[in-house]
Motif scaffolding. Structure first.
Motif, mmCIF file in Angstrom:
data_model
loop_
_atom_site.group_PDB
_atom_site.id
_atom_site.type_symbol
_atom_site.label_atom_id
_atom_site.label_comp_id
_atom_site.label_asym_id
_atom_site.label_seq_id
_atom_site.Cartn_x
_atom_site.Cartn_y
_atom_site.Cartn_z
ATOM 1 N N TYR A 3 0.834 -1.196 0.000
ATOM 2 C CA TYR A 3 0.000 0.000 0.000
ATOM 3 C C TYR A 3 0.874 1.253 0.000
ATOM 4 N N ALA A 4 0.342 2.313 -0.588
ATOM 5 C CA ALA A 4 1.018 3.607 -0.541
ATOM 6 C C ALA A 4 0.795 4.217 0.842
ATOM 7 N N SER A 5 1.853 4.818 1.391
ATOM 8 C CA SER A 5 1.778 5.477 2.689
ATOM 9 C C SER A 5 2.494 6.824 2.580
ATOM 10 N N SER A 6 1.804 7.905 2.940
ATOM 11 C CA SER A 6 2.397 9.239 2.779
ATOM 12 C C SER A 6 3.616 9.422 3.676
ATOM 13 N N ILE A 7 4.526 10.252 3.206
ATOM 14 C CA ILE A 7 5.750 10.579 3.938
ATOM 15 C C ILE A 7 5.682 12.053 4.313
ATOM 16 N N GLY A 8 5.894 12.341 5.577
ATOM 17 C CA GLY A 8 5.922 13.736 6.028
ATOM 18 C C GLY A 8 7.103 14.467 5.405
ATOM 19 N N ASN A 9 6.903 15.725 5.099
ATOM 20 C CA ASN A 9 7.956 16.530 4.486
ATOM 21 C C ASN A 9 8.333 17.660 5.437
ATOM 22 N N GLY A 10 8.840 17.313 6.608
ATOM 23 C CA GLY A 10 9.216 18.311 7.598
ATOM 24 C C GLY A 10 8.039 18.700 8.471
ATOM 25 N N GLU A 11 8.252 19.724 9.272
ATOM 26 C CA GLU A 11 7.229 20.201 10.206
ATOM 27 C C GLU A 11 7.183 21.718 10.178
ATOM 28 N N THR A 12 6.034 22.262 10.535
ATOM 29 C CA THR A 12 5.883 23.700 10.722
ATOM 30 C C THR A 12 5.301 23.896 12.108
#
Length: 127
Positions: free
Chosen positions: A23-32
């Protein structure tokens, strides 16, 4: 800009003998964080970043207090926050007590603008 995702194997929890699927699983791209948000808001307004940070902290504080009182917190087009509970069932209504509550969580229901954001996202496999 695209949302990056990776591929993960998962078993079927309803049939542990079934072969796993990927399955596809999103990857976080840093934090704000709130400080960064305050700086962004200050850049877009006549307020200082300190003023904006104070408002964001106050917003956080007040959302928490309102949720503690069982209120639904509506933040316009951003969405709504609400406390939700899960409880053990009883045979009779009069037997239900607070001790039957086994879990609580905070629900967030996004507003129309956030829901519409999901319609226009693009995705890219990380690799």
């Amino acid at each position: 800009m695209a949302i990056k995702f990776k591929t993960l194997p998962r078993l079927n929890p309803q049939d542990m003998e079934a072969p796993q699927k990927y399955y596809a699983s999103s990857i976080g791209n840093g934090e704000t964080d709130m400080e960064a948000l305050a700086e962004m808001i200050a850049y877009q307004s006549t307020l200082t970043d300190t003023d904006c940070y104070a408002v964001l902290r106050s917003l956080e504080h007040n959302i928490i207090n309102e949720l503690k009182q069982g209120r639904i917190v509506k933040l316009g087009s951003l969405g709504n926050f609400q406390v939700s509970i899960s409880a053990k069932g009883q045979e009779n209504a009069e037997d239900v007590t607070a001790n039957d509550i086994v879990k609580s969580r905070i629900l967030f229901r996004p507003g129309k603008k956030l829901r519409n954001l999901l319609l226009n996202l693009s995705y890219q496999k990380a690799g």
